[in-house]
Design an enzyme around this catalytic site. Sequence first.
Site, PDB file in Angstrom:
ATOM      1  N   THR A 210      -7.091 -18.713 -11.863  1.00  0.00           N
ATOM      2  CA  THR A 210      -6.821 -19.833 -10.878  1.00  0.00           C
ATOM      3  C   THR A 210      -6.722 -19.353  -9.454  1.00  0.00           C
ATOM      4  O   THR A 210      -5.770 -18.291  -9.329  1.00  0.00           O
ATOM      5  CB  THR A 210      -5.632 -20.556 -11.335  1.00  0.00           C
ATOM      6  OG1 THR A 210      -5.985 -21.016 -12.691  1.00  0.00           O
ATOM      7  CG2 THR A 210      -5.352 -21.534 -10.400  1.00  0.00           C
TER       8      THR A 210
ATOM      9  N   ASN B 273      -8.433   2.240   9.513  1.00  0.00           N
ATOM     10  CA  ASN B 273      -7.098   1.572   9.846  1.00  0.00           C
ATOM     11  C   ASN B 273      -6.338   2.532  10.449  1.00  0.00           C
ATOM     12  O   ASN B 273      -5.244   1.867  11.125  1.00  0.00           O
ATOM     13  CB  ASN B 273      -6.873   1.253   8.458  1.00  0.00           C
ATOM     14  CG  ASN B 273      -6.559   2.366   7.433  1.00  0.00           C
ATOM     15  OD1 ASN B 273      -7.587   2.907   7.068  1.00  0.00           O
ATOM     16  ND2 ASN B 273      -5.569   2.631   6.851  1.00  0.00           N
TER      17      ASN B 273
ATOM     18  N   THR C 235      -7.699  -4.895  -1.294  1.00  0.00           N
ATOM     19  CA  THR C 235      -7.606  -3.875  -2.449  1.00  0.00           C
ATOM     20  C   THR C 235      -8.539  -4.548  -3.444  1.00  0.00           C
ATOM     21  O   THR C 235      -9.548  -3.867  -4.190  1.00  0.00           O
ATOM     22  CB  THR C 235      -6.254  -3.648  -2.791  1.00  0.00           C
ATOM     23  OG1 THR C 235      -5.599  -2.905  -1.725  1.00  0.00           O
ATOM     24  CG2 THR C 235      -6.296  -2.703  -4.080  1.00  0.00           C
TER      25      THR C 235
ATOM     26  N   SER D 159      -9.522  -9.291   4.363  1.00  0.00           N
ATOM     27  CA  SER D 159      -8.193  -9.366   4.155  1.00  0.00           C
ATOM     28  C   SER D 159      -7.487 -10.478   5.245  1.00  0.00           C
ATOM     29  O   SER D 159      -7.628 -10.485   6.346  1.00  0.00           O
ATOM     30  CB  SER D 159      -7.546  -8.216   4.127  1.00  0.00           C
ATOM     31  OG  SER D 159      -6.146  -8.447   3.746  1.00  0.00           O
TER      32      SER D 159
ATOM     33  N   CYS E  36      -0.426   1.399   2.882  1.00  0.00           N
ATOM     34  CA  CYS E  36      -0.506   1.271   1.397  1.00  0.00           C
ATOM     35  C   CYS E  36      -0.171   2.404   0.582  1.00  0.00           C
ATOM     36  O   CYS E  36      -0.985   2.814  -0.019  1.00  0.00           O
ATOM     37  CB  CYS E  36      -2.001   0.644   1.232  1.00  0.00           C
ATOM     38  SG  CYS E  36      -2.314  -0.912   1.777  1.00  0.00           S
TER      39      CYS E  36
ATOM     40  N   HIS F 157      -4.137 -11.360   5.638  1.00  0.00           N
ATOM     41  CA  HIS F 157      -2.914 -11.139   6.514  1.00  0.00           C
ATOM     42  C   HIS F 157      -3.008 -10.028   7.543  1.00  0.00           C
ATOM     43  O   HIS F 157      -2.104  -9.803   8.366  1.00  0.00           O
ATOM     44  CB  HIS F 157      -1.734 -10.259   5.380  1.00  0.00           C
ATOM     45  CG  HIS F 157      -2.307  -9.132   4.909  1.00  0.00           C
ATOM     46  ND1 HIS F 157      -1.518  -7.896   5.430  1.00  0.00           N
ATOM     47  CD2 HIS F 157      -2.929  -8.474   4.125  1.00  0.00           C
ATOM     48  CE1 HIS F 157      -1.789  -6.962   4.885  1.00  0.00           C
ATOM     49  NE2 HIS F 157      -2.765  -7.050   4.041  1.00  0.00           N
TER      50      HIS F 157
ATOM     51  N   GLN G 289     -10.030  -4.320   8.819  1.00  0.00           N
ATOM     52  CA  GLN G 289      -9.621  -4.029  10.289  1.00  0.00           C
ATOM     53  C   GLN G 289     -10.669  -4.420  11.311  1.00  0.00           C
ATOM     54  O   GLN G 289     -10.138  -4.470  12.669  1.00  0.00           O
ATOM     55  CB  GLN G 289      -9.270  -2.391  10.429  1.00  0.00           C
ATOM     56  CG  GLN G 289      -8.329  -2.026   9.442  1.00  0.00           C
ATOM     57  CD  GLN G 289      -6.892  -2.568   9.737  1.00  0.00           C
ATOM     58  OE1 GLN G 289      -6.620  -2.980  10.801  1.00  0.00           O
ATOM     59  NE2 GLN G 289      -5.821  -2.159   8.756  1.00  0.00           N
TER      60      GLN G 289
END
Length: 371
Positions: free
Chosen positions: A223, A137, A69, A185, A311, A187, A165
């Site tokens: 950070t 997705n 995102t 991404s 999402c 995950h 994806q």
Amino acid sequence: MIYLDYNATAPMKPAVRAALVDAMESCGNPSSVHHSGRAARRHLDEARARVAAMVGVKTTQVIFTSGGTESNALALGGIASASIITSTIEHDSVLANSPTAQRLPVDRDGTVNLPASEEILKNAPTGSLISVMMVNNETGVIQPVTEIARLAKTYSHNIHTDAVQAAGRLPIDFHTLGVDALTLSSHKIGGPQGVGALIVHDKLALQSVQKGGGQEMNRRAGTENVAGIVGFGTAAQLAADDVRDVPRLAAWRDNLQKKLEQIAGHSVEVIAGGSPRVANTLNIAMRGTSSATQVAAMDLAGIAVSAGSACSSGKVKASQVLRAMGYADDVAGAALRISLGWNTTAEDIERCADAWRTLYERVHQKNHQAA
């Protein structure tokens, strides 16, 4: 619980978990110049090299973020553009960050319409930013990104692709695609949640939209999540194994699709079944039964699936993607997404089919009695 919702998030791989825990044992800010800071920087550099290798770019092209995102928001907000143009089936993180954008239409098969897209790109202001995902997705349909990138360059536009994806399901070469920016991404490929990356062309100027520090080569302040990034790097290194596993997943997905079609006959519709899809994704609609009912029933049977994008604050609603493809609510509101991955087994497929059969027979019997 049998987990068949990999397009929402993939279970963390054991090697990733080990690398993540190991990185958490050490302390140091990668921007600090002392020994601990330099050790953290080495972790960061090694992970960056692994992510860069996954998509065939230099390490200086990798910008770590908090996930897909943020990467999409950074691309849409940080790349100078005369206007923004996206497809109608993009992830919410693209659509919400470009509310006034012109949308490229998709055909009934779920792919972006190229002739219509060329007409739009030809008439768009020079220097527009085009954003089209590599893989949808919800449907798993592979989009013609390379062709759209050629059109974008023909009319002097930049192009970004959300490849969240696609990673681990298709080979990705940034330069072969011809794009200027690409979103990843962690995950979705068995890495930790809360980590992602934006890959940018080394000639592209990118303005940081998050102020406060000079991290990520002055392109994303804050950070870095060192432990998460280490896990992401390990998952990126393992993504090649997932690509090699595609034939297994394709056979199981096709077997499951065949079983469900045999169970329900004309009461079922496979979404984009004839389109080029990634091997792990099946989107199927049981007419007359809402997506919410199906998700709940499958969950009670011990099968984790979804109705589309994860999402949307846990809400189950008629799919915007399927509506954009031209489906009415009897299909768009009855679709179920089943997505496989690295830890899926043949037994999972059989149990999913059995649970779906039980659901279908219960609904069919109830409808027959009501009639």
